[in-house]
Design a protein around this motif. Structure first.
Motif, mmCIF file in Angstrom:
data_model
loop_
_atom_site.group_PDB
_atom_site.id
_atom_site.type_symbol
_atom_site.label_atom_id
_atom_site.label_comp_id
_atom_site.label_asym_id
_atom_site.label_seq_id
_atom_site.Cartn_x
_atom_site.Cartn_y
_atom_site.Cartn_z
ATOM 1 N N ASP A 1 -32.777 -9.712 -5.478
ATOM 2 C CA ASP A 1 -32.855 -11.126 -5.862
ATOM 3 C C ASP A 1 -31.916 -11.918 -4.941
ATOM 4 N N ASP B 1 -31.243 -14.991 -4.827
ATOM 5 C CA ASP B 1 -30.647 -16.204 -5.420
ATOM 6 C C ASP B 1 -29.355 -15.952 -6.188
ATOM 7 N N HIS B 2 -29.102 -14.697 -6.548
ATOM 8 C CA HIS B 2 -27.947 -14.430 -7.414
ATOM 9 C C HIS B 2 -27.010 -13.401 -6.803
ATOM 10 N N GLU C 1 -22.793 -16.524 -8.776
ATOM 11 C CA GLU C 1 -23.316 -17.587 -7.923
ATOM 12 C C GLU C 1 -24.836 -17.603 -8.056
ATOM 13 N N ARG C 2 -25.405 -18.805 -8.207
ATOM 14 C CA ARG C 2 -26.878 -18.943 -8.201
ATOM 15 C C ARG C 2 -27.235 -19.908 -7.081
ATOM 16 N N LYS C 3 -28.036 -19.449 -6.157
ATOM 17 C CA LYS C 3 -28.407 -20.252 -4.965
ATOM 18 C C LYS C 3 -27.166 -20.869 -4.316
ATOM 19 N N GLY C 4 -26.123 -20.065 -4.195
ATOM 20 C CA GLY C 4 -24.911 -20.509 -3.503
ATOM 21 C C GLY C 4 -23.978 -21.373 -4.334
ATOM 22 N N GLU C 5 -24.320 -21.591 -5.608
ATOM 23 C CA GLU C 5 -23.480 -22.446 -6.458
ATOM 24 C C GLU C 5 -22.852 -21.610 -7.584
#
Ligand code: IPD
Length: 260
Positions: A72, A74-75, A102-106
């Protein structure tokens, strides 16, 4: 958050046992160096295994294992199994187990847990920050002259020692007091809890500060690079405080130690 909390609590049981052992070893001639490295690795392994069981596709960035890509994209979990290793090695109970997601770099979820004092600092993006079950708010002092500041100095031989000395000098002329507690992660938790008015550190690794950045923001604080508009998560230079104090600390640090 449930998954992260369970993993941290399981790892904490191992760290508590290891801390007991270190307390015995640290007064020996040889010291507990190897044992501490093993404890760090053990904690890292438990966290990765527990998190991967429930979120098998997520990637990892950890102090002990580096970058581990997941299916994945995104995570990813960012882990520092023991932040404050030097304290831990001296059987000093100021250290913490750290996990951020972190999700999509956030950054979206974060835990900093001191297994000795049983203080769990945690935050979810948009959901506020908590210490155990108590909601956290940063301190509301508005004048730099009334502040208590956490400043982490580099270890012997570490990068930026002359600059740190110059900055401490500049801060000392204004603030009430300066403390270096030896765990960047806990210092950020303390800012979120209003125990420090600000935290400043340079050349710090992402895993040391990732959870604390979200925890401070969710407690109503601000996290910035002291010298630029860049993210401290990119530069490794961090100033965490409240909105009123941010420009005062930036002005105090501006240009200090540039020629050091
Ligand atoms: C250390 C701590 C310390 C900071 C050091 C870090 P570690 O992390 O965060 O507060 O001053 O620069 O290396 O090695 O104990 O995980």
């Amino acid at each position: 958050m449930t998954v992260m909390t369970a993993a941290v609590r399981k790892a904490a049981r191992a760290v508590q046992r290891d801390y007991g052992e270190v307390s015995l070893l640290q007064i020996s001639q040889k010291g507990p160096g190897d044992y501490v490295t093993a404890a760090d690795k053990r904690c890292d392994k438990i966290l990765r295994e527990e998190l991967a069981k429930v979120r098998p596709g997520y990637g990892f960035l950890t102090e002990e294992s580096g970058k581990l890509a997941g299916s994945d994209p995104d995570h990813r979990f960012i882990i520092d199994p023991i932040d404050g290793t030097t304290n831990f090695m001296h059987a000093n109970p100021v250290f913490a187990i750290n996990v951020a997601l972190e999700r999509k770099g956030e950054l979206v979820a974060a835990i900093t847990y001191n297994p000795i004092t049983d203080e769990m600092f945690m935050a979810e993006k948009g959901g506020g920050a908590f210490l155990n079950n108590k909601r956290l708010r940063v301190a509301t002092r508005r004048d730099i002259h009334e502040t208590l500041v956490a400043y982490e100095v580099p270890h012997r031989g570490g990068k930026g020692l002359p600059q740190s000395r110059a900055e401490i000098g500049a801060l000392q002329a204004k603030v009430i007091g300066i403390r270096g507690i030896g765990s960047a992660a806990l210092a950020l938790g303390y800012v979120a809890a209003g125990r420090f008015d600000a935290f400043i550190c340079r050349n710090i690794n992402l895993w040391d500060i990732a959870p604390g950045v979200l925890i401070v923001r969710e407690a109503g604080g601000f996290v910035a690079d002291p010298d630029s508009e860049k993210s401290p998560l990119e530069t490794g230079n961090i100033l965490a405080t409240n909105a009123d104090l941010l420009p005062q600390f930036k002005a105090t640090l501006k240009g200090v130690g540039d020629s050091a």
